[in-house]
Motif scaffolding. Structure first.
Motif, mmCIF file in Angstrom:
data_model
loop_
_atom_site.group_PDB
_atom_site.id
_atom_site.type_symbol
_atom_site.label_atom_id
_atom_site.label_comp_id
_atom_site.label_asym_id
_atom_site.label_seq_id
_atom_site.Cartn_x
_atom_site.Cartn_y
_atom_site.Cartn_z
ATOM 1 N N GLU A 194 0.863 -0.933 0.237
ATOM 2 C CA GLU A 194 0.018 -0.121 0.195
ATOM 3 C C GLU A 194 0.920 1.190 0.070
ATOM 4 O OE1 GLU A 194 -3.725 0.071 2.772
ATOM 5 O OE2 GLU A 194 -2.301 -1.731 3.493
ATOM 6 N N LEU A 195 1.585 0.909 1.191
ATOM 7 C CA LEU A 195 2.634 2.696 0.969
ATOM 8 C C LEU A 195 3.705 2.660 -0.668
ATOM 9 C CD1 LEU A 195 3.452 5.056 2.831
ATOM 10 C CD2 LEU A 195 5.705 3.080 3.780
ATOM 11 N N GLU A 196 4.188 1.490 -0.987
ATOM 12 C CA GLU A 196 4.842 1.496 -2.378
ATOM 13 C C GLU A 196 4.199 2.362 -3.192
ATOM 14 O OE1 GLU A 196 5.658 -2.426 -3.113
ATOM 15 O OE2 GLU A 196 8.053 -1.682 -1.663
ATOM 16 N N THR A 197 2.865 1.840 -3.209
ATOM 17 C CA THR A 197 0.668 2.615 -4.257
ATOM 18 C C THR A 197 1.793 3.642 -4.122
ATOM 19 O OG1 THR A 197 0.486 0.333 -4.767
ATOM 20 C CG2 THR A 197 -0.992 2.407 -5.203
ATOM 21 N N VAL A 198 1.647 4.062 -2.807
ATOM 22 C CA VAL A 198 1.295 5.563 -2.812
ATOM 23 C C VAL A 198 2.176 6.290 -2.683
ATOM 24 C CG1 VAL A 198 0.974 7.397 -0.702
ATOM 25 C CG2 VAL A 198 -0.335 5.247 -0.698
ATOM 26 N N LEU A 199 4.204 5.934 -2.139
ATOM 27 C CA LEU A 199 4.797 6.683 -2.660
ATOM 28 C C LEU A 199 5.513 7.076 -4.080
ATOM 29 C CD1 LEU A 199 6.521 6.224 0.471
ATOM 30 C CD2 LEU A 199 5.656 8.104 0.218
ATOM 31 N N SER A 200 4.830 6.304 -5.034
ATOM 32 C CA SER A 200 5.384 5.833 -6.582
ATOM 33 C C SER A 200 4.043 6.628 -7.301
ATOM 34 C CB SER A 200 4.944 4.488 -6.605
ATOM 35 O OG SER A 200 3.188 4.429 -7.086
ATOM 36 N N GLY A 201 3.380 7.507 -6.555
ATOM 37 C CA GLY A 201 2.498 8.566 -7.291
ATOM 38 C C GLY A 201 1.239 7.470 -8.312
ATOM 39 N N LYS A 202 0.882 6.032 -8.300
ATOM 40 C CA LYS A 202 0.369 5.580 -9.116
ATOM 41 C C LYS A 202 -1.221 5.549 -8.700
ATOM 42 C CE LYS A 202 3.552 2.533 -10.648
ATOM 43 N NZ LYS A 202 4.670 1.110 -10.517
ATOM 44 N N THR A 203 -1.727 5.843 -7.007
ATOM 45 C CA THR A 203 -2.741 6.104 -6.533
ATOM 46 C C THR A 203 -3.633 7.452 -7.922
ATOM 47 O OG1 THR A 203 -2.236 7.816 -5.372
ATOM 48 C CG2 THR A 203 -2.391 6.237 -4.259
ATOM 49 N N LYS A 204 -5.290 7.160 -8.219
ATOM 50 C CA LYS A 204 -6.012 7.788 -9.281
ATOM 51 C C LYS A 204 -5.807 9.530 -8.853
ATOM 52 C CE LYS A 204 -8.627 3.559 -9.985
ATOM 53 N NZ LYS A 204 -10.012 3.684 -10.096
ATOM 54 N N ARG A 205 -5.973 9.332 -7.308
ATOM 55 C CA ARG A 205 -5.466 11.529 -6.827
ATOM 56 C C ARG A 205 -4.671 11.255 -6.049
ATOM 57 N NH1 ARG A 205 -10.985 12.679 -4.136
ATOM 58 N NH2 ARG A 205 -9.512 14.782 -4.019
ATOM 59 N N PRO A 206 -3.452 12.132 -6.771
ATOM 60 C CA PRO A 206 -2.125 12.338 -5.964
ATOM 61 C C PRO A 206 -1.625 12.182 -4.265
ATOM 62 C CG PRO A 206 -3.027 14.452 -6.645
ATOM 63 C CD PRO A 206 -3.989 13.283 -6.621
ATOM 64 N N ALA A 207 -0.594 11.959 -4.537
ATOM 65 C CA ALA A 207 -0.260 11.806 -2.621
ATOM 66 C C ALA A 207 0.355 13.190 -2.058
ATOM 67 C CB ALA A 207 -0.098 10.286 -2.137
ATOM 68 N N GLY A 208 0.800 13.106 -1.346
ATOM 69 C CA GLY A 208 2.008 14.103 -1.034
ATOM 70 C C GLY A 208 2.351 13.924 0.555
ATOM 71 N N PHE A 209 3.873 14.699 0.933
ATOM 72 C CA PHE A 209 4.060 14.416 2.793
ATOM 73 C C PHE A 209 3.643 16.121 2.867
ATOM 74 C CE2 PHE A 209 7.846 11.382 0.617
ATOM 75 C CZ PHE A 209 7.193 10.607 1.619
ATOM 76 N N MET A 210 2.735 16.033 4.324
ATOM 77 C CA MET A 210 2.883 16.347 4.712
ATOM 78 C C MET A 210 3.698 16.960 5.901
ATOM 79 S SD MET A 210 -1.201 17.561 6.995
ATOM 80 C CE MET A 210 -2.272 17.240 5.383
ATOM 81 N N ILE A 211 3.938 18.457 5.959
ATOM 82 C CA ILE A 211 5.078 19.344 6.899
ATOM 83 C C ILE A 211 4.772 20.134 7.273
ATOM 84 C CG2 ILE A 211 7.732 19.564 6.268
ATOM 85 C CD1 ILE A 211 8.033 18.087 4.331
ATOM 86 N N HIS A 212 4.982 20.134 8.844
ATOM 87 C CA HIS A 212 4.681 21.416 8.872
ATOM 88 C C HIS A 212 5.419 21.242 10.210
ATOM 89 C CE1 HIS A 212 1.621 19.308 12.550
ATOM 90 N NE2 HIS A 212 1.647 18.305 12.058
ATOM 91 N N GLY A 213 5.413 22.728 11.588
ATOM 92 C CA GLY A 213 6.382 22.672 12.032
ATOM 93 C C GLY A 213 5.446 24.407 12.731
ATOM 94 N N ARG A 214 6.524 23.810 14.351
ATOM 95 C CA ARG A 214 5.990 25.418 15.079
ATOM 96 C C ARG A 214 6.620 25.762 16.307
ATOM 97 N NH1 ARG A 214 2.139 21.694 16.149
ATOM 98 N NH2 ARG A 214 1.437 22.166 17.906
ATOM 99 N N MET A 215 6.613 26.743 16.646
ATOM 100 C CA MET A 215 6.914 26.715 17.963
ATOM 101 C C MET A 215 6.018 26.249 18.815
ATOM 102 S SD MET A 215 9.458 29.421 18.191
ATOM 103 C CE MET A 215 10.132 30.600 17.554
ATOM 104 N N VAL A 216 6.627 25.144 19.935
ATOM 105 C CA VAL A 216 6.410 24.438 20.395
ATOM 106 C C VAL A 216 4.970 25.213 21.505
ATOM 107 C CG1 VAL A 216 8.163 22.125 20.177
ATOM 108 C CG2 VAL A 216 7.598 23.977 22.431
ATOM 109 N N ASN A 217 4.845 25.513 22.330
ATOM 110 C CA ASN A 217 3.725 26.802 22.422
ATOM 111 C C ASN A 217 3.020 27.601 21.970
ATOM 112 O OD1 ASN A 217 5.954 28.267 22.965
ATOM 113 N ND2 ASN A 217 5.798 29.154 25.397
ATOM 114 N N LEU A 218 2.318 27.632 20.842
ATOM 115 C CA LEU A 218 2.134 28.579 19.763
ATOM 116 C C LEU A 218 0.545 27.988 20.845
ATOM 117 C CD1 LEU A 218 2.416 30.284 17.486
ATOM 118 C CD2 LEU A 218 1.186 29.189 16.582
ATOM 119 N N PRO A 219 0.257 29.416 20.744
ATOM 120 C CA PRO A 219 -1.909 29.413 21.305
ATOM 121 C C PRO A 219 -2.136 27.690 20.144
ATOM 122 C CG PRO A 219 -1.217 31.456 21.156
ATOM 123 C CD PRO A 219 0.070 30.819 21.209
ATOM 124 N N LEU A 220 -3.151 27.256 20.623
ATOM 125 C CA LEU A 220 -4.178 25.812 19.995
ATOM 126 C C LEU A 220 -5.048 26.768 19.237
ATOM 127 C CD1 LEU A 220 -4.820 24.465 23.190
ATOM 128 C CD2 LEU A 220 -2.745 23.679 22.326
#
Length: 326
Positions: A194-220
């Motif tokens: 399943e993961l190989e299919t996702v990361l190969s881009g062969k899914t019917k709709r595209p897959a993406g790496f979601m990347i996020h970061g922040r100051m750890v005590n930023l208000p919720l």
């Protein structure tokens, strides 16, 4: 259990529903968060992605002040004049309690944010080796990416960011290739196909790496708006990205892969960012692997790989909204 990684079958009308690194802490205490009515309207209008308007830079105003440190114990010191102590304490208390007003703004990525983005990426073990290259990709990926900054900041500090990088669009980039290899190397055998299919881009709709970061005590509340803005970016890009139909299709993500930084303490997995734990609760599957140790920390570093569909992501957004509203 049958996998739900069939993004093409999802309805377009879907609604979206720690031990921290000391060097990335925004010192302060949240006093108050105010939302402008115009901003709330803009957020509501953008939820369905039907109005076609480009998300605007939203502002969240906070009163942030330094936390007062006090000691209830009082001891006598014969070598120091008591009046001097009282005077010093009064001055210190007044200074510590002075509120600092901060205007957070949500804006598109740009070159000036490179060093701030790299700092956040470098703080996450899975991205340390490629923090510069990933920062460049986040800046390039302007259609789907948001940065939290402050008004008129000459240093262009980055308090947080979020982006989604298409696994096919950037497949020639070394950093993306290494991230794929890292995930596949540690993926359980029963999920590897399943993961190989996702990361190969062969899914019917595209897959993406979601990347996020922040100051750890930023208000919720600000964390929630950051993810809301990313959803608005994706919905807007599907209809209006300037690269034409091919680019718009490449940004119509059906699957997301997160590499969430965690620590393991007494056998328990602790997510660095609480929102990653919320996302993991709506994932198709997750797995963990040991990550490189971060300099200056004693905790065991772990990377949690979270694979979720668009449906799972929108459900997690609703969970996040309910959590913040408590």
């Amino acid at each position: 259990e049958k996998s739900q990684l069939q993004p093409a079958e999802e309805s377009s009308s879907e609604e979206y529903s720690s031990e921290e690194d000391d060097d990335l802490v925004l010192e302060g205490e949240l006093k108050k968060v105010e939302y402008d009515s115009e901003e709330e309207d803009a957020s509501d209008d953008g939820d369905d992605g039907e109005d076609g308007e480009e998300p605007v830079a939203k502002r969240q105003k906070n009163d942030v002040g330094k936390k007062k440190k006090s000691d209830d114990k009082k001891t006598k010191n014969s070598k120091k004049d008591a009046s001097d102590e009282d005077s010093d304490d009064d001055d210190s208390s007044e200074e510590d309690l002075t509120p600092l007003n901060v205007d957070f703004i949500f804006c598109d990525t740009k070159e000036e944010y490179f060093h701030g983005l790299k700092m956040h990426l470098h703080s996450m073990p899975a991205f340390q080796a490629h923090s510069s290259a990933l920062a460049d990709l986040v800046i390039e990926n302007i259609s789907v990416g948001t940065v939290i900054g402050t008004e008129d900041d000459p240093d262009d500090n980055v308090f947080g960011f979020a982006s989604v990088l298409n696994v096919t669009t950037y497949q020639e980039q070394t950093c993306i290739q290494e991230m794929k290899k890292m995930c596949l190397k540690h993926c359980p055998n029963e999920r590897k196909n399943e993961l190989e299919t996702v990361l190969s881009g062969k899914t019917k709709r595209p897959a993406g790496f979601m990347i996020h970061g922040r100051m750890v005590n930023l208000p919720l509340e600000i964390t929630h708006v950051l993810h809301q803005q990313l959803v608005l970016d994706m919905d807007w890009a599907v209809e209006h990205a300037e690269g034409g139909e091919d680019e718009r299709k490449s940004l119509d993500f059906g699957v997301f892969v997160l590499m969430a930084p965690c620590t393991r303490v007494n056998g328990s997995l602790i997510y660095k960012y609480f929102d990653d734990e919320v996302f993991s609760g709506r994932a198709e599957f997750t797995f963990e692997f040991d990550a490189p140790k971060v300099f200056g920390t004693e905790e065991k570093q772990v990377c949690s790989v979270i694979v979720m569909t668009k449906t799972g992501h929108r459900q997690a957004m609703k969970d996040l909204e309910e959590l913040v509203a408590r």
